[in-house]
Motif scaffolding. Structure first.
Motif, mmCIF file in Angstrom:
data_model
loop_
_atom_site.group_PDB
_atom_site.id
_atom_site.type_symbol
_atom_site.label_atom_id
_atom_site.label_comp_id
_atom_site.label_asym_id
_atom_site.label_seq_id
_atom_site.Cartn_x
_atom_site.Cartn_y
_atom_site.Cartn_z
ATOM 1 N N PRO A 112 -6.870 0.931 1.193
ATOM 2 C CA PRO A 112 -5.872 0.291 0.354
ATOM 3 C C PRO A 112 -6.326 -0.839 -0.836
ATOM 4 O O PRO A 112 -5.614 -0.881 -1.821
ATOM 5 C CB PRO A 112 -5.279 -0.643 1.341
ATOM 6 C CG PRO A 112 -5.440 0.001 2.804
ATOM 7 C CD PRO A 112 -6.904 0.521 2.555
ATOM 8 N N ASN A 162 1.766 1.635 -3.632
ATOM 9 C CA ASN A 162 0.652 2.316 -4.372
ATOM 10 C C ASN A 162 0.566 3.447 -4.380
ATOM 11 O O ASN A 162 0.173 4.183 -5.156
ATOM 12 C CB ASN A 162 -0.491 1.305 -4.028
ATOM 13 C CG ASN A 162 -0.620 -0.243 -4.504
ATOM 14 O OD1 ASN A 162 0.423 -0.584 -5.330
ATOM 15 N ND2 ASN A 162 -1.279 -0.847 -3.798
ATOM 16 N N THR A 163 0.501 4.281 -2.930
ATOM 17 C CA THR A 163 0.295 5.420 -2.840
ATOM 18 C C THR A 163 1.369 6.261 -3.304
ATOM 19 O O THR A 163 1.084 7.152 -4.144
ATOM 20 C CB THR A 163 0.362 5.709 -1.228
ATOM 21 O OG1 THR A 163 -0.461 4.861 -0.593
ATOM 22 C CG2 THR A 163 0.418 7.172 -0.755
ATOM 23 N N ASP A 191 0.728 -1.380 0.085
ATOM 24 C CA ASP A 191 -0.122 0.189 0.032
ATOM 25 C C ASP A 191 0.872 1.241 0.030
ATOM 26 O O ASP A 191 0.629 2.314 -0.834
ATOM 27 C CB ASP A 191 -1.056 -0.008 1.319
ATOM 28 C CG ASP A 191 -1.840 1.178 0.946
ATOM 29 O OD1 ASP A 191 -2.483 1.232 0.266
ATOM 30 O OD2 ASP A 191 -1.883 1.831 2.108
ATOM 31 N N GLU A 192 2.042 1.187 0.538
ATOM 32 C CA GLU A 192 2.958 2.476 0.540
ATOM 33 C C GLU A 192 3.468 2.590 -0.784
ATOM 34 O O GLU A 192 3.393 3.736 -1.411
ATOM 35 C CB GLU A 192 4.124 2.034 1.507
ATOM 36 C CG GLU A 192 3.614 2.113 2.931
ATOM 37 C CD GLU A 192 4.658 1.940 3.913
ATOM 38 O OE1 GLU A 192 6.132 1.483 3.178
ATOM 39 O OE2 GLU A 192 4.694 1.740 5.325
ATOM 40 N N ALA A 242 0.468 8.865 -6.520
ATOM 41 C CA ALA A 242 0.931 10.292 -6.503
ATOM 42 C C ALA A 242 1.560 10.717 -7.694
ATOM 43 O O ALA A 242 1.507 11.827 -8.276
ATOM 44 C CB ALA A 242 1.741 10.416 -5.479
ATOM 45 N N MET A 277 -6.744 7.682 -4.106
ATOM 46 C CA MET A 277 -5.572 7.912 -3.109
ATOM 47 C C MET A 277 -6.658 8.540 -1.531
ATOM 48 O O MET A 277 -6.169 8.269 -0.674
ATOM 49 C CB MET A 277 -5.187 9.436 -3.467
ATOM 50 C CG MET A 277 -4.226 9.915 -2.503
ATOM 51 S SD MET A 277 -2.512 8.924 -2.470
ATOM 52 C CE MET A 277 -1.801 9.446 -4.030
ATOM 53 N N ASP A 278 -7.870 8.825 -1.813
ATOM 54 C CA ASP A 278 -8.547 9.145 -1.038
ATOM 55 C C ASP A 278 -9.380 8.017 0.054
ATOM 56 O O ASP A 278 -10.028 8.137 0.847
ATOM 57 C CB ASP A 278 -9.632 10.284 -1.147
ATOM 58 C CG ASP A 278 -9.065 11.487 -1.644
ATOM 59 O OD1 ASP A 278 -7.947 11.844 -1.122
ATOM 60 O OD2 ASP A 278 -9.775 12.553 -2.215
ATOM 61 N N ARG A 305 -6.767 1.803 -3.875
ATOM 62 C CA ARG A 305 -5.635 1.859 -4.535
ATOM 63 C C ARG A 305 -5.205 0.622 -5.325
ATOM 64 O O ARG A 305 -4.729 0.902 -6.342
ATOM 65 C CB ARG A 305 -4.762 2.196 -3.402
ATOM 66 C CG ARG A 305 -5.000 3.694 -2.814
ATOM 67 C CD ARG A 305 -3.838 4.178 -2.088
ATOM 68 N NE ARG A 305 -3.987 3.605 -0.466
ATOM 69 C CZ ARG A 305 -4.872 4.064 0.214
ATOM 70 N NH1 ARG A 305 -5.494 5.084 0.099
ATOM 71 N NH2 ARG A 305 -4.855 3.438 1.534
#
Length: 358
Positions: free
Chosen positions: A183, A154-155, A151-152, A159, A179-180, A186
């Motif tokens: 997980p 993917n964020t 998930d990190e 972005a 983004m909002d 995303r």
């Protein structure tokens, strides 16, 4: 009645000693008799380490469940199959320790595979679990750690998409929503959502180009949109539209050159016609004054109409009419003046000579 009772009692008293003395022998014979031995077990029944055939059946059932869940070709699958084909002791040994060792080997291999295809965060977490090299660390990574690290990653990826996407596009809005979200949102966006959004944006761009492009560009856009394939529309946007635009520009330049050539010929024809008209007007203008001068009478009256000049063509050129002035007139006048002067001189000389003779 009394006699029969007495005889029964006498008979019982006579038989009793024989019965009492014969009982130990009967007991001894009963102890050694095969008819009264313990129940036999089935000849093909295999007992486990505890000597229980029913427990081995339970072990078989447990191993079958492991085989059904295991992936073919994995260490767990192969070890379980070997235990099923082995002895009861093999099955017990597999359930006690073999299954754990095989699962540990599979977890290690799975962690290495995830590390090779994961993002930066996933690789970092996988290497940390492999460095510890314990089954607990590997299980924690496979069950929890890999998803947190993914998930990190993917964020970070979403972005980047937001930064490069055009504001107001379908892709931009979908990335913001992911983004909002959670997980799972995303992950879903990166796996499928972004591709659907890009496809929609590409079709919108192709339609916009279709409405403003030239003939070849419009035809190429229609063909790409008719196919319904995302790769065809993408190819049109990346390559096809520029190739079609070159064809449109080449045809436009050709038409422009053809039009310029036609306009140039028309201007030249108009210029020749204008020069021809001006030449005739100039000649006419020159003839009119000369004709007017020739038409004057000796008294200076100008009411007489000018004589019409005639021209004759010869090998030496054109000459004016005898009543008009031509290019040889000044030479004729000069020649006459020279002749008169010479004649006057000769006369004066002859008179002087005559007077001297007298």
């Amino acid at each position: 009645m009394k006699l029969s009772r007495i005889s029964s009692v006498v008979a019982a008293a006579a038989i009793a000693p024989a019965v009492l003395f014969a009982s130990p022998a009967v007991a001894a014979d009963a102890a050694s008799s095969p008819a009264n031995s313990a129940p036999d077990t089935a000849p093909d029944a295999k007992s486990d380490t505890q000597g229980n055939a029913k427990t081995d059946e339970d072990n078989r059932f447990a191993i079958l469940k492991i085989i059904n869940k295991a992936k073919p070709g994995s260490k767990v699958y192969e070890a379980a199959q070997a235990a099923m084909n082995g002895s009861a002791e093999d099955r017990v040994r597999f359930l006690k320790e073999g299954y754990e060792l095989a699962q540990f080997a599979d977890d290690r291999l799975r962690t290495v595979q995830i590390s090779s295809i994961g993002g930066k965060g996933v690789r970092r977490a996988a290497l940390e679990a492999l460095r510890k090299d314990t089954h607990e660390a590997l299980r924690e990574f496979l069950e929890v750690g890999q998803y947190t690290a993914r998930d990190e990653d993917n964020t970070v990826e979403i972005a980047r998409i937001i930064h490069t996407a055009k504001q107001g596009s379908v892709l931009y809005d979908a990335a913001q929503a992911a983004m909002d979200g959670s997980p799972e949102d995303r992950t879903r966006f990166l796996e499928s959502g972004q591709h659907a959004a890009r496809k929609t944006d590409d079709r919108i761009s192709a339609l916009r180009i279709l409405s403003t492009g030239g003939p070849h560009v419009r035809e190429a856009a229609k063909e790409a949109l008719r196919s319904g394939k995302a790769e065809d529309v993408r190819h049109f946007l990346d390559i096809g539209q520029y190739e079609a635009r070159k064809l449109d520009e080449a045809e436009a330049a050709k038409d422009k050159n053809s039009k310029n050539n036609k306009d140039g010929k028309g201007d030249e024809n108009a210029k020749d016609s204008h020069e021809s008209t001006d030449g005739k007007a100039t000649d006419s203008g020159k003839e009119k004054p000369d004709g007017a001068k020739a038409a004057k009478d000796p008294h200076g009256t100008t009411d007489t109409k000018p004589a019409v000049a005639t021209s004759s063509v010869s090998s030496s050129g054109a000459q004016l009419a005898s009543t008009g002035a031509g290019p040889a007139t000044p030479w004729a006048v000069g020649g006459t003046a020279v002749a008169l002067t010479a004649g006057a001189g000769l006369i004066l000389t002859s008179r002087r000579r005559a007077s001297s003779e007298d």
